[in-house]
Scaffold this motif. Structure first.
Motif: not given
Ligand code: 8YV
Length: 319
Positions: A134-146
């Protein structure tokens, strides 16, 4: 010159890593309880011979089994945990108990940090995403900084400290809760688990299992961690109120969890299987070739020492 073979019959309680089983069989007279079709009859016939027993951290030694072995003097655990054995009861009968501390600390701490990074950054979820095509550019979204996160460690024993040391490299703000403050560390001490969770972005459970810690991470603690908070558990499933954890994750009252341990392994609560915010691992924190070999060596050295000298090398601390 090789030493004379240690004397005394050894009871193997459960399956153990092949390298340990081979060493047991090569050096000792071993009875394998788990292979007996009628364990009770077997113990009635042979239990008197047994002077030492080898078991795993997961299986431990039931009271009835200890009672069926009148000459038993030592219980050797393969694993650091020993909550599956009633140590005080065994010692009251003159049976000493060992575990395998230290040798697995690094691998368990490595996995805790790996799980933490995974669940904050969504590594396993991102891998599933790519594999599903399903990979589309910018598709996965943002997560959290460690880096720079506030991390609360529940239990600052060997493993908790090794986790903290690793996280110093991530500029983490570290705090901990344990039975008593540890004066030699510079991390902030929280007076309760709730206070620890309240002041943390990630709560790492690194305490031992057993009755003393059962349900310590309660619904209230999870709510104190809050909707942006994450839980990492590499200790024992029993330390966390699992139904409360499942509800908190399903309802989004905490952000995610990395879990290597569960209340009733190998059963994983089915709602968790649906959640991309949870990393589910099959209790693998110590499962590397190097560490399992070191655990097997230490378990065998404990047994050997007991049979030669009458004492264990790494007895568990007083309970
Ligand atoms: C192993 C563990 O899974 O050492 C422990 O307490 O939980 C793990 O290292 C276990 O020892 C296997 O019995």
């Amino acid at each position: 010159m090789s030493q004379p073979a240690p004397r005394g019959t050894v009871l193997q309680v459960c399956p153990l890593p092949p390298s340990l089983e081979e060493r047991l069989a090569a050096h000792h007279e071993v009875l394998r309880l788990h292979e007996q079709p009628d364990p009770a009859a077997f113990l009635a016939a042979r239990g008197l011979e047994v002077v030492a027993a080898v078991t795993s951290a997961r299986v431990g030694m039931r009271d009835e089994l200890v009672d069926a072995l009148p000459a038993l003097g030592a219980i050797v655990h393969f694993g650091v945990g020993y909550e599956t054995t009633d140590v005080a009861r065994a010692r009251a009968r003159g049976v000493d108990v060992s575990n395998t501390p230290d040798v697995l600390t690094d691998c368990v701490a490595d996995l805790a940090v790996g799980g933490l990074i995974d669940v904050l950054r969504g590594l396993a979820a991102a891998d599933r995403y790519v594999r599903s095509g399903q990979w589309v550019p910018n598709g996965f979204g943002l997560r959290t900084r460690v880096s720079g996160k506030r991390i609360g460690i529940l239990g600052l024993g060997r493993i908790g400290r090794a986790v903290a040391r690793r996280l110093e490299g991530f500029d983490a703000e570290l705090s901990y809760h344990s039975r008593r403050p540890v004066p030699e560390v510079g991390y902030r001490f929280a007076a309760s688990v709730r206070e620890l969770a309240e002041g943390a972005d990630v709560l790492v459970v690194a305490t031992s299992g057993g009755d003393g810690t059962r349900g310590l991470v309660s619904a209230e603690v999870l709510d104190a961690l809050g909707p942006d908070g994450y839980l990492v558990n590499i200790s024992r499933g029993s330390v966390v109120d699992e139904p409360a954890l499942v509800s908190a994750l399903v309802e989004g009252r905490i952000a995610g969890a990395a879990l290597d341990v569960f209340a009733d392994e190998p059963h994983v609560p089915s709602p968790l299987l649906e959640l991309d915010t949870v990393l589910l691992l099959p209790h693998i924190a110590s499962a590397t070739h190097e560490t399992r070999q070191a655990m097997a060596d230490l378990a065998h050295r404990n047994l050997d020492h007991y049979l030669r000298e009458g004492t264990l090398l790494t007895p568990v601390p007083p309970v």
